[in-house]
Scaffold this active site. Structure first.
Site, short mmCIF file in Angstrom:
data_model
loop_
_atom_site.label_atom_id
_atom_site.label_comp_id
_atom_site.label_asym_id
_atom_site.label_seq_id
_atom_site.Cartn_x
_atom_site.Cartn_y
_atom_site.Cartn_z
N TRP A 123 -34.17 32.61 20.92
CA TRP A 123 -34.33 33.06 22.30
C TRP A 123 -32.98 33.53 22.84
O TRP A 123 -32.36 32.91 23.69
CB TRP A 123 -34.90 31.92 23.16
CG TRP A 123 -36.32 31.55 22.81
CD1 TRP A 123 -37.16 32.21 21.95
CD2 TRP A 123 -37.08 30.43 23.31
NE1 TRP A 123 -38.38 31.57 21.88
CE2 TRP A 123 -38.37 30.48 22.71
CE3 TRP A 123 -36.79 29.40 24.21
CZ2 TRP A 123 -39.35 29.53 22.97
CZ3 TRP A 123 -37.79 28.45 24.48
CH2 TRP A 123 -39.06 28.53 23.87
N ASP A 218 -44.80 35.92 23.69
CA ASP A 218 -44.37 36.30 25.04
C ASP A 218 -42.90 36.70 25.06
O ASP A 218 -42.23 36.63 26.08
CB ASP A 218 -44.62 35.15 26.01
CG ASP A 218 -43.87 33.88 25.60
OD1 ASP A 218 -43.28 33.87 24.49
OD2 ASP A 218 -43.87 32.91 26.38
N ASP A 221 -39.62 42.20 24.44
CA ASP A 221 -39.45 43.05 23.26
C ASP A 221 -38.45 44.18 23.54
O ASP A 221 -38.66 45.00 24.44
CB ASP A 221 -40.82 43.64 22.89
CG ASP A 221 -40.90 44.03 21.44
OD1 ASP A 221 -40.69 43.15 20.58
OD2 ASP A 221 -41.17 45.21 21.15
N ARG A 249 -29.92 37.39 7.62
CA ARG A 249 -31.38 37.24 7.50
C ARG A 249 -31.94 37.85 8.77
O ARG A 249 -31.67 37.37 9.87
CB ARG A 249 -31.75 35.76 7.37
CG ARG A 249 -33.26 35.47 7.24
CD ARG A 249 -33.90 35.26 8.59
NE ARG A 249 -35.24 34.68 8.52
CZ ARG A 249 -36.06 34.59 9.56
NH1 ARG A 249 -35.71 35.05 10.73
NH2 ARG A 249 -37.25 34.04 9.43
N ASP A 251 -34.60 38.76 11.41
CA ASP A 251 -35.85 38.18 11.89
C ASP A 251 -36.88 39.26 12.21
O ASP A 251 -36.54 40.34 12.70
CB ASP A 251 -35.54 37.40 13.18
CG ASP A 251 -36.72 36.60 13.69
OD1 ASP A 251 -37.20 35.72 12.97
OD2 ASP A 251 -37.17 36.86 14.84
N GLU A 279 -37.34 39.24 7.34
CA GLU A 279 -38.50 38.35 7.35
C GLU A 279 -39.74 39.15 7.74
O GLU A 279 -39.85 39.62 8.87
CB GLU A 279 -38.30 37.21 8.35
CG GLU A 279 -39.51 36.29 8.46
CD GLU A 279 -40.13 36.22 9.84
OE1 GLU A 279 -41.08 35.45 10.01
OE2 GLU A 279 -39.67 36.95 10.76
N HIS A 349 -39.08 27.04 7.97
CA HIS A 349 -39.35 26.47 9.29
C HIS A 349 -40.62 26.99 9.94
O HIS A 349 -40.96 26.56 11.03
CB HIS A 349 -38.14 26.74 10.20
CG HIS A 349 -37.89 28.22 10.39
ND1 HIS A 349 -37.58 29.07 9.34
CD2 HIS A 349 -37.89 28.99 11.50
CE1 HIS A 349 -37.43 30.30 9.81
NE2 HIS A 349 -37.61 30.27 11.11
N ASP A 350 -41.28 27.96 9.31
CA ASP A 350 -42.52 28.50 9.87
C ASP A 350 -43.75 28.08 9.08
O ASP A 350 -44.86 28.57 9.34
CB ASP A 350 -42.45 30.03 9.92
CG ASP A 350 -41.40 30.54 10.89
OD1 ASP A 350 -41.18 29.89 11.93
OD2 ASP A 350 -40.78 31.58 10.59
C1 NOJ Z 1 -39.79 34.45 12.85
C2 NOJ Z 1 -39.02 33.19 12.86
O1 NOJ Z 1 -38.85 32.69 11.57
C3 NOJ Z 1 -39.79 32.28 13.78
O2 NOJ Z 1 -39.38 30.97 13.64
C4 NOJ Z 1 -39.54 32.84 15.15
O3 NOJ Z 1 -40.20 32.07 16.12
C5 NOJ Z 1 -40.06 34.26 15.25
N1 NOJ Z 1 -39.66 35.06 14.12
C6 NOJ Z 1 -39.54 34.93 16.49
O4 NOJ Z 1 -38.15 35.03 16.46
CA CA Z 2 -40.78 44.89 18.72
#
Ligand code: NOJ
Ligand code: CA
Ligand code: NOJ
Ligand code: CA
Length: 709
Positions: A123, A218, A221, A249, A251, A279, A349-350
């Site tokens: 964030w 939310d 963007d 990395r 995101d 990712e 972590h996801d």
């Molecule tokens: C992917 C990240 O790995 C995830 O943890 C994150 O909440 C979202 N992207 C948004 O940044």
């Molecule tokens: Ca976007």
């Protein structure tokens, strides 16, 4: 005098002996690719609280980390402690991937009664400043220096898709996504006259265009078509590159325009090339050609979700078998132009942590062993080596429970990780299946004459007799690298024809055998970055280049001697020659005129790039027909009719019959282009003369034309 001379000779002899064995190459920053590394993924807030003075106070903080959506105190000092005390190096870790380091919002958000914070780092508020809960810039630099002193590279998470959660109607929610430039407010989601953000609502994720130009959940963007956002993000990345990071990395790459990301990579690769992987989340059994195209053409690699999901099905859930594991390896080797650059993993972590309550730890050990000995760049999620559990966010991100160096997983990783540096078959080798059934997979990795063979029996209760197993190993006896760790492996004997004497692979066994051969011919392991431009430096890693300078070829073009920056037996650095933009085969030729294999699909851009948004209005199509773009530059596909750019989008920023796409194109250049309609029917090109547009020197631009019937 005499003594000194003897020492010198002894040293010279040692050096020769080491060279013959292909000495492990450990110098940090030495390699552009990470194939010889093992990455440790850290949620910075969750490893170690090294300095309680920087912990957030009040409702943002959870002492003891009982509320896992609050800050728990982990910081860069804590990571540095684990670097300094040898926990990471003891496990063979040579790279860490840490949470996005930038300043995040400090507001505590309430989601259905649960207080949530930016502890995860996703964030952002100011991409040029540090998150003070993780430490100061001095702490950051100190951590980097400590890492580099132990030959550990540092990768940062970076999330330029968005700032923070925002509401289009309630500007008091959170911090309204506000973006700052080193302390100066640029824009908020609710007061955004210059369009720093997209205002296209949220997404159902049902198609790619929605996912890019609408909000991810939310999250406010960012609009990368805005030249100020583009300039700001490049400067922000530069801030962290200048602080000495070794990798990024990226995101949420599925949620940003491809062209802008390719443009960002052309900037990074032109300024300070660091290994960058994106990712792009894929679910179980999801195979997405757009994901492959991204990896092959954006200038960055991806996290290998196809690999991770299949490994989880096979070893964790038991919903797929060893044949399908082998099939995934063979499929991905064709889908990714450089499969060994994709980052492999078994959890993150996801996703639910790999270790399931009550399950045998052997499943995790097998999945890790498979990952550490397979093609790609392995990443291990913090705590996996401690068998941490947790089925979903935030329980899969708990505070590190233990730093035991005696768990079987820790000890197994410690044995396997260094092999990636010492034997190039592990880091760079091709993969072939040697013996497979439902439960057993024996696979072999080959690089030149170096060989690695791995056998895994995922059935934890039934042993399997192995006969008819032919290996590419030279005749001899081979000791299982994992001997003594209690992982059930055995030693093998190989006959002159490669036939391995029959043996029984124990229930749950993991065995690793290998042969490290001195190079007899030049062989490429890695060329990076894989997307560059004339005059930029690239690094070529491999074996057998020879001590004497030879040459490097890009297609038929030979690099001039002046453009060879350094030459070693295992690494060469050169400047990309001034050839026409395009995709090239790169090869090394020794001083003795022996050519290496080719590194294919090496992309050379025309030169410095900008991001251009192409818009074509009033292009009506019949069902099944889409609009594409082609033009007179390599970046515009050189007038390709069979593989032009597209299909263009037509729903969010512009709507049918208007179409658009964002493309990285040469800066300060006049482009000629046309749109085409393609379907099962014959291609329809626009009529009239070519459109032309002269691009600016930097930033972004938009060109808007009418379809010419
Ligand atoms: C992917 C990240 O790995 C995830 O943890 C994150 O909440 C979202 N992207 C948004 O940044
Ligand atoms: Ca976007
Ligand atoms: C390629 C040509 O070079 C260009 O001028 C033309 O407009 C397109 N093809 C479409 O025919
Ligand atoms: Ca702290």
């Amino acid at each position: 005098m005499e003594t000194k001379r003897t020492t010198l000779i002894a040293c010279a002899l040692t050096a020769l002996a080491m060279q013959a064995q292909a000495a492990p190459d450990t110098a940090v920053g030495n390699k552009q690719g990470f194939n010889t590394d093992v990455i440790y993924q850290i949620v910075t807030d969750r490893l170690v609280d090294g300095n309680s003075a920087n912990n957030p106070t009040g409702s943002a903080f959870s002492p003891g980390c009982t509320q896992r959506k609050l800050y728990c105190g982990g910081d860069w000092k804590g990571i540095q402690n684990k670097i300094d005390d040898g926990y990471l190096t003891g496990m063979g870790i040579t790279a860490i991937w840490i949470s996005q380091p930038v300043e995040n919002i400090t507001a505590v958000l309430n989601y259905s009664g649960t207080n949530s914070t930016s502890y995860h780092g996703y964030w952002a508020r100011d991409f040029k400043r540090p998150n003070l809960a993780y430490g100061t810039l001095t702490d950051f630099t100190s951590m980097i220096n400590a890492a580099h002193a132990k030959n550990i590279k540092v990768i940062i998470d970076f999330a330029p898709n968005h700032t923070s959660p925002a509401s289009a109607t309630d500007s008091t929610f959170g911090e309204n996504g506000r973006l700052y430039d080193n302390g100066t407010l640029l824009a908020g989601y609710g007061s955004d006259p210059s369009n720093f953000f997209h205002h296209n609502g949220g997404t159902s994720f049902s198609n790619l265009e929605d996912g890019i130009y609408r909000n991810l959940f939310d999250l406010a963007d960012l609009n990368h078509n805005n030249a100020s956002v583009d300039t700001y993000m490049k400067a922000a990345v530069k801030t962290w590159l200048d602080l000495g990071i070794d990798g990024i990395r990226m995101d949420a790459v599925k949620h940003m325009p491809f062209g802008w990301q390719k443009n960002l990579m052309s900037y990074i690769n032109g300024y300070k090339p660091v290994f960058t992987f994106g990712e792009w989340f894929l679910s179980e059994n999801e195979v997405d050609p757009a994901n492959h195209y991204f990896s092959n053409r954006s200038g960055m690699s991806l996290l290998d979700f196809q690999f991770a999901q299949k490994v989880r099905q096979v070893f964790k859930d038991g919903t797929a078998n060893m044949t399908s594991l082998n099939q995934m390896i063979s499929d991905t080797s064709g889908q990714y132009a450089h499969v060994s650059d994709q980052v492999t993993f078994i959890d993150n972590h996801d996703m639910p942590r790999f270790q399931v309550a009550g399950a045998s730890g052997r499943k995790l050990e097998q999945a890790l062993a498979f990952t550490l000995t397979s093609r790609g760049v392995p990443a291990i999620y913090y705590g996996t080596e401690q068998y941490m559990q947790g089925t979903g966010d935030p329980d899969n991100r708990a505070m590190m429970t233990s730093f035991s160096t005696t768990t079987p997983a820790y000890q197994m990783v410690a044995r396997l990780a260094p092999l990636r540096k010492s034997n190039p078959a592990f880091a760079y080798g091709t993969t072939q299946q040697r013996w497979v059934n439902n439960d057993v997979l024996i696979y072999e990795r080959n690089f030149g004459n170096s060989v690695a063979v791995v056998a895994i029996n995922r059935n934890l209760s039934t042993a399997t007799p192995i006969s008819g197993f032919i290996a590419g190993l030279p005749a001899g006896s081979y000791t299982d690298v994992l001997n003594g760790l209690g992982l059930g492996g055995n030693n093998i004997t190989v006959a002159a024809n490669g036939a391995v004497s029959n043996f029984t692979l124990a229930a749950g066994a993991i065995a690793v055998w290998h042969f490290n051969a001195a190079a007899t011919a030049p062989k490429l392991g890695h060329v990076g970055p894989n997307m560059s431009a004339p005059g930029k430096t690239i690094t070529i890693d491999g074996r057998g280049f020879g001590a004497t300078q030879g040459t490097v070829k890009f297609g038929a073009t030979t690099v001039s001697g002046a453009n060879i920056l350094s030459w070693e037996d295992t690494q060469v650095k050169v400047l990309v020659p001034s050839v026409a933009a395009g995709q090239y085969n790169v090869s090394v030729v020794t001083a003795g005129a022996v050519s290496s294999d080719n590194w294919g699909s090496f992309e050379i851009l025309t030169g410095p790039q900008i991001t251009l948004r192409f818009v074509v209005s009033n292009a009506t199509t019949s069902p099944g027909e889409n609009v594409y773009l082609s033009g007179d530059k390599f970046e515009l596909t050189n007038w390709s009719e069979t593989a032009p750019l597209g299909a263009l989008f037509n729903q969010v920023v512009y709507s049918y019959p208007n179409w658009y796409t964002d493309v990285s194109v040469p800066a300060s250049t006049t482009l000629s282009f046309k749109f085409l309609k393609k379907s099962a029917n014959p291609t329809v090109w626009e009529g009239g003369s070519n459109h032309t547009f002269t691009t600016p020197a930097s930033g972004t631009a938009t060109v808007n034309v009418n379809w010419q019937p």
